[in-house]
Design a protein around this motif. Structure first.
Motif, PDB file in Angstrom:
ATOM      1  N   THR A 172      16.883  11.701   1.021  1.00  0.00           N
ATOM      2  CA  THR A 172      16.592  11.551   2.447  1.00  0.00           C
ATOM      3  C   THR A 172      16.952  10.145   2.914  1.00  0.00           C
ATOM      4  O   THR A 172      17.059   9.215   2.091  1.00  0.00           O
ATOM      5  CB  THR A 172      15.107  11.822   2.699  1.00  0.00           C
ATOM      6  N   PRO A 173      17.134   9.950   4.218  1.00  0.00           N
ATOM      7  CA  PRO A 173      17.431   8.607   4.728  1.00  0.00           C
ATOM      8  C   PRO A 173      16.359   7.582   4.362  1.00  0.00           C
ATOM      9  O   PRO A 173      16.677   6.430   4.050  1.00  0.00           O
ATOM     10  CB  PRO A 173      17.518   8.822   6.232  1.00  0.00           C
TER      11      PRO A 173
ATOM     12  N   THR B 198       0.809  -1.225   0.000  1.00  0.00           N
ATOM     13  CA  THR B 198       0.000   0.000   0.000  1.00  0.00           C
ATOM     14  C   THR B 198       0.839   1.271   0.000  1.00  0.00           C
ATOM     15  O   THR B 198       0.296   2.357  -0.231  1.00  0.00           O
ATOM     16  CB  THR B 198      -0.923   0.015   1.222  1.00  0.00           C
ATOM     17  N   GLY B 199       2.140   1.171   0.277  1.00  0.00           N
ATOM     18  CA  GLY B 199       2.983   2.368   0.295  1.00  0.00           C
ATOM     19  C   GLY B 199       4.351   2.075   0.859  1.00  0.00           C
ATOM     20  O   GLY B 199       4.648   0.961   1.303  1.00  0.00           O
ATOM     21  N   ASN B 200       5.216   3.093   0.829  1.00  0.00           N
ATOM     22  CA  ASN B 200       6.571   2.951   1.341  1.00  0.00           C
ATOM     23  C   ASN B 200       6.608   3.197   2.841  1.00  0.00           C
ATOM     24  O   ASN B 200       5.736   3.856   3.416  1.00  0.00           O
ATOM     25  CB  ASN B 200       7.506   3.939   0.639  1.00  0.00           C
ATOM     26  N   ASN B 201       7.640   2.650   3.482  1.00  0.00           N
ATOM     27  CA  ASN B 201       7.849   2.924   4.892  1.00  0.00           C
ATOM     28  C   ASN B 201       8.303   4.370   5.094  1.00  0.00           C
ATOM     29  O   ASN B 201       8.926   4.971   4.223  1.00  0.00           O
ATOM     30  CB  ASN B 201       8.900   1.969   5.469  1.00  0.00           C
ATOM     31  N   ALA B 202       7.987   4.899   6.284  1.00  0.00           N
ATOM     32  CA  ALA B 202       8.372   6.278   6.593  1.00  0.00           C
ATOM     33  C   ALA B 202       9.778   6.352   7.176  1.00  0.00           C
ATOM     34  O   ALA B 202      10.451   7.378   7.070  1.00  0.00           O
ATOM     35  CB  ALA B 202       7.365   6.901   7.553  1.00  0.00           C
ATOM     36  N   GLY B 203      10.242   5.278   7.808  1.00  0.00           N
ATOM     37  CA  GLY B 203      11.573   5.273   8.407  1.00  0.00           C
ATOM     38  C   GLY B 203      12.628   4.848   7.419  1.00  0.00           C
ATOM     39  O   GLY B 203      12.395   4.749   6.208  1.00  0.00           O
ATOM     40  N   ASN B 204      13.820   4.604   7.946  1.00  0.00           N
ATOM     41  CA  ASN B 204      14.937   4.216   7.085  1.00  0.00           C
ATOM     42  C   ASN B 204      15.428   2.819   7.410  1.00  0.00           C
ATOM     43  O   ASN B 204      16.618   2.518   7.347  1.00  0.00           O
ATOM     44  CB  ASN B 204      16.082   5.222   7.196  1.00  0.00           C
TER      45      ASN B 204
ATOM     46  N   GLN C 173      14.405   7.632   1.728  1.00  0.00           N
ATOM     47  CA  GLN C 173      14.515   7.338   0.301  1.00  0.00           C
ATOM     48  C   GLN C 173      15.708   6.425   0.020  1.00  0.00           C
ATOM     49  O   GLN C 173      15.633   5.529  -0.821  1.00  0.00           O
ATOM     50  CB  GLN C 173      14.637   8.631  -0.498  1.00  0.00           C
ATOM     51  N   LYS C 174      16.804   6.640   0.722  1.00  0.00           N
ATOM     52  CA  LYS C 174      17.964   5.767   0.544  1.00  0.00           C
ATOM     53  C   LYS C 174      17.651   4.354   1.022  1.00  0.00           C
ATOM     54  O   LYS C 174      18.077   3.367   0.414  1.00  0.00           O
ATOM     55  CB  LYS C 174      19.163   6.325   1.299  1.00  0.00           C
ATOM     56  N   ALA C 175      16.903   4.258   2.136  1.00  0.00           N
ATOM     57  CA  ALA C 175      16.517   2.938   2.632  1.00  0.00           C
ATOM     58  C   ALA C 175      15.589   2.243   1.632  1.00  0.00           C
ATOM     59  O   ALA C 175      15.723   1.037   1.377  1.00  0.00           O
ATOM     60  CB  ALA C 175      15.826   3.061   3.986  1.00  0.00           C
ATOM     61  N   GLU C 176      14.652   3.006   1.057  1.00  0.00           N
ATOM     62  CA  GLU C 176      13.760   2.441   0.060  1.00  0.00           C
ATOM     63  C   GLU C 176      14.538   1.967  -1.157  1.00  0.00           C
ATOM     64  O   GLU C 176      14.248   0.901  -1.733  1.00  0.00           O
ATOM     65  CB  GLU C 176      12.714   3.484  -0.350  1.00  0.00           C
ATOM     66  N   LEU C 177      15.553   2.733  -1.558  1.00  0.00           N
ATOM     67  CA  LEU C 177      16.392   2.332  -2.689  1.00  0.00           C
ATOM     68  C   LEU C 177      17.096   1.021  -2.394  1.00  0.00           C
ATOM     69  O   LEU C 177      17.050   0.079  -3.208  1.00  0.00           O
ATOM     70  CB  LEU C 177      17.413   3.432  -2.983  1.00  0.00           C
ATOM     71  N   ARG C 178      17.746   0.933  -1.242  1.00  0.00           N
ATOM     72  CA  ARG C 178      18.495  -0.276  -0.907  1.00  0.00           C
ATOM     73  C   ARG C 178      17.566  -1.480  -0.777  1.00  0.00           C
ATOM     74  O   ARG C 178      17.858  -2.567  -1.294  1.00  0.00           O
ATOM     75  CB  ARG C 178      19.280  -0.052   0.388  1.00  0.00           C
ATOM     76  N   ASN C 179      16.442  -1.295  -0.090  1.00  0.00           N
ATOM     77  CA  ASN C 179      15.516  -2.419   0.098  1.00  0.00           C
ATOM     78  C   ASN C 179      14.922  -2.890  -1.229  1.00  0.00           C
ATOM     79  O   ASN C 179      14.811  -4.094  -1.493  1.00  0.00           O
ATOM     80  CB  ASN C 179      14.386  -2.018   1.047  1.00  0.00           C
ATOM     81  N   SER C 180      14.541  -1.935  -2.075  1.00  0.00           N
ATOM     82  CA  SER C 180      13.951  -2.303  -3.365  1.00  0.00           C
ATOM     83  C   SER C 180      14.963  -3.030  -4.242  1.00  0.00           C
ATOM     84  O   SER C 180      14.617  -4.008  -4.924  1.00  0.00           O
ATOM     85  CB  SER C 180      13.429  -1.057  -4.091  1.00  0.00           C
ATOM     86  N   LEU C 181      16.214  -2.567  -4.227  1.00  0.00           N
ATOM     87  CA  LEU C 181      17.232  -3.237  -5.027  1.00  0.00           C
ATOM     88  C   LEU C 181      17.512  -4.635  -4.495  1.00  0.00           C
ATOM     89  O   LEU C 181      17.687  -5.579  -5.279  1.00  0.00           O
ATOM     90  CB  LEU C 181      18.514  -2.403  -5.051  1.00  0.00           C
ATOM     91  N   ASN C 182      17.545  -4.779  -3.155  1.00  0.00           N
ATOM     92  CA  ASN C 182      17.756  -6.109  -2.580  1.00  0.00           C
ATOM     93  C   ASN C 182      16.630  -7.059  -2.968  1.00  0.00           C
ATOM     94  O   ASN C 182      16.858  -8.213  -3.355  1.00  0.00           O
ATOM     95  CB  ASN C 182      17.852  -6.012  -1.059  1.00  0.00           C
ATOM     96  N   THR C 183      15.390  -6.576  -2.864  1.00  0.00           N
ATOM     97  CA  THR C 183      14.241  -7.409  -3.221  1.00  0.00           C
ATOM     98  C   THR C 183      14.247  -7.735  -4.706  1.00  0.00           C
ATOM     99  O   THR C 183      14.001  -8.879  -5.112  1.00  0.00           O
ATOM    100  CB  THR C 183      12.933  -6.699  -2.847  1.00  0.00           C
ATOM    101  N   THR C 184      14.543  -6.737  -5.513  1.00  0.00           N
ATOM    102  CA  THR C 184      14.531  -6.948  -6.964  1.00  0.00           C
ATOM    103  C   THR C 184      15.606  -7.934  -7.387  1.00  0.00           C
ATOM    104  O   THR C 184      15.377  -8.782  -8.264  1.00  0.00           O
ATOM    105  CB  THR C 184      14.735  -5.608  -7.693  1.00  0.00           C
TER     106      THR C 184
END
Length: 418
Positions: free
Chosen positions: A319-320, A206-212, A322-333
């Motif tokens: 932002t932290p 439903t959406g991205n996490n707010a934390g990092n 956004q960087k966390a979302e980048l890392r998590n998405s790349l790991n999942t992908t």
């Protein structure tokens, strides 16, 4: 007994006709190369020859079907080879994009290259066999099996079945594989996949996490654990000063159980549960969550994996969170690309096995065809040495009959009357 002149003439003519008929029959056999020219020549052999000819024709039909199946499978194998190369290239780009030294502009460049691979993959998924039929559309092979909606998302509109070809009397072989099996499935035995995001009760994102918060893993520690195979969800609570997490599991029957409730969260400490281990780092916000499930229960669509990777690479990561979302998405992908590649290689191995089977069946069919031809030759073909001898004999017989007729017709009392 007195023999009339008419009787002598009739018997002589009949003898000549009979000898001439036998002579012409042997001549016809030599001209055609067949011993049985008409069914009356050998009714039993002619009857058996009809059955053998029909079996030979059926065997030839199966041989033609194998040619068609081999062409289709060879084209599929070639396309799957290109697909596996494309996914491998995408994985390489994911590793490159995960580097912390890249700027937003650098990731935009990686995204541009990744989009080219994405477009190539869509083209391969909609490949045709040269006759206008789409290879991976199942029974719906007259239109592209993969289409894009108004938002650019790729979906499969083909059939879930696979076209089959009867290559032998007792074997019907799939001559193609549907696109859902290739591009929207994972191989049997694929491992766990984790995804950091917010989910609804049905497991939909439903959406991205707010934390990092970021994760590493999951790693399998004990496949024999009681809860191994369930789907797990980590939900964060508490506050910034004292974050907590709750871990729940859902089994295959949909029964939910709580493994950990309001446990204190410590960044960097691994979390072990039901044969799995997961390491979390960063600072979560209340309501952030992470889902861990077996690959078939998570995203199995390789196109969605591409779309997610492109979306995160094309979004600035300043932002932290956004960087966390980048890392998590790349790991999942990357995990999803691994599973998709394994699935494509599994399908490709199946195609190769079918091509090998066609070679084996071809060899058996070739031997069967030779046996039929030999049997047919034994039944109806001509032995030229025997036929030429018979031809000479009939020729002598015809000449003798003609000579006898000439001599008989010369026997007349009028020749002795003076």
């Amino acid at each position: 007994m007195r023999i009339s002149t008419v009787t002598m003439y009739e018997q002589s003519v009949n003898s000549m006709n009979r000898q001439q008929g036998e002579f012409m029959k042997v001549g016809q056999q030599i001209a055609t190369g067949r011993r049985v020219v008409n069914p009356s020549d050998d009714p039993q052999a002619a009857s058996r020859a009809v059955g053998v000819s029909q079996a030979k024709a059926v065997t030839q039909q199966f041989a033609d079907a194998r040619v068609s199946a081999r062409n289709s499978l060879s084209q599929s194998e070639s396309v799957l080879n290109s697909v596996s190369d494309a996914i491998t290239s995408a994985k390489t780009l994911m590793v490159q994009a995960a580097s912390d030294t890249l700027s937003d502009v650098d990731r935009q460049s990686v995204a541009s290259e990744l989009r080219g691979i994405y477009e190539t993959l869509i083209g391969q998924a909609n490949a045709t066999d040269g006759n206008g039929r789409y290879l991976f559309g199942g029974f719906k092979d007259s239109s592209p099996p993969f289409i894009r909606d108004l938002e650019g998302r790729v979906s499969y509109v083909g059939d879930e079945n696979s076209r089959a070809q009867r290559i032998d009397a007792s074997r019907e072989m799939p001559a193609s594989d549907n696109g859902a099996k290739i591009f929207q499935s994972v191989a049997v035995g694929a491992g766990y996949v984790a995804e950091a995001a917010k989910f609804d009760d049905e497991g939909n994102r439903t959406g991205n996490n707010a934390g990092n918060i970021t994760f590493r893993g999951p790693q399998v520690t004990d496949p024999s654990a009681d809860g191994f195979g369930d789907t797990f969800t980590v939900i964060f609570g508490g506050d910034d000063a004292a974050p907590t997490y709750t871990l729940t599991a859902v089994d295959s029957d949909g029964i939910e159980r709580t493994l950990v409730a309001d446990e204190a969260y410590v960044s960097g400490d691994p979390i072990g549960f039901d044969g799995l281990s997961l390491t979390l780092e960063g600072s979560p916000q209340p309501g952030d969550s992470l889902r861990v499930g077996q690959a078939p229960e998570m995203n199995t669509d390789v196109f969605k994996a591409f779309e997610r990777a492109l979306a995160v690479l094309e979004t600035p990561a300043g932002t932290p969170s956004q960087k966390a979302e980048l890392r998590n998405s790349l790991n999942t992908t990357m995990r999803e690309f691994d599973n998709s590649l394994d699935n494509v290689l599994t399908v490709r191995a199946s195609v190769g096995a079918r091509l090998n089977e066609l070679d084996v069946v071809d060899a058996v069919g070739g031997n069967r065809m030779l046996n039929y031809e030999q049997t047919l030759s034994d039944l109806v073909d001509l032995d030229y040495a025997e036929a030429i001898s018979e031809y000479s004999l009939r020729q002598v017989g015809l000449q003798a009959a003609q000579k006898a007729f000439v001599d008989i017709k010369g026997l007349s009392l009028f020749d002795y009357l003076r």
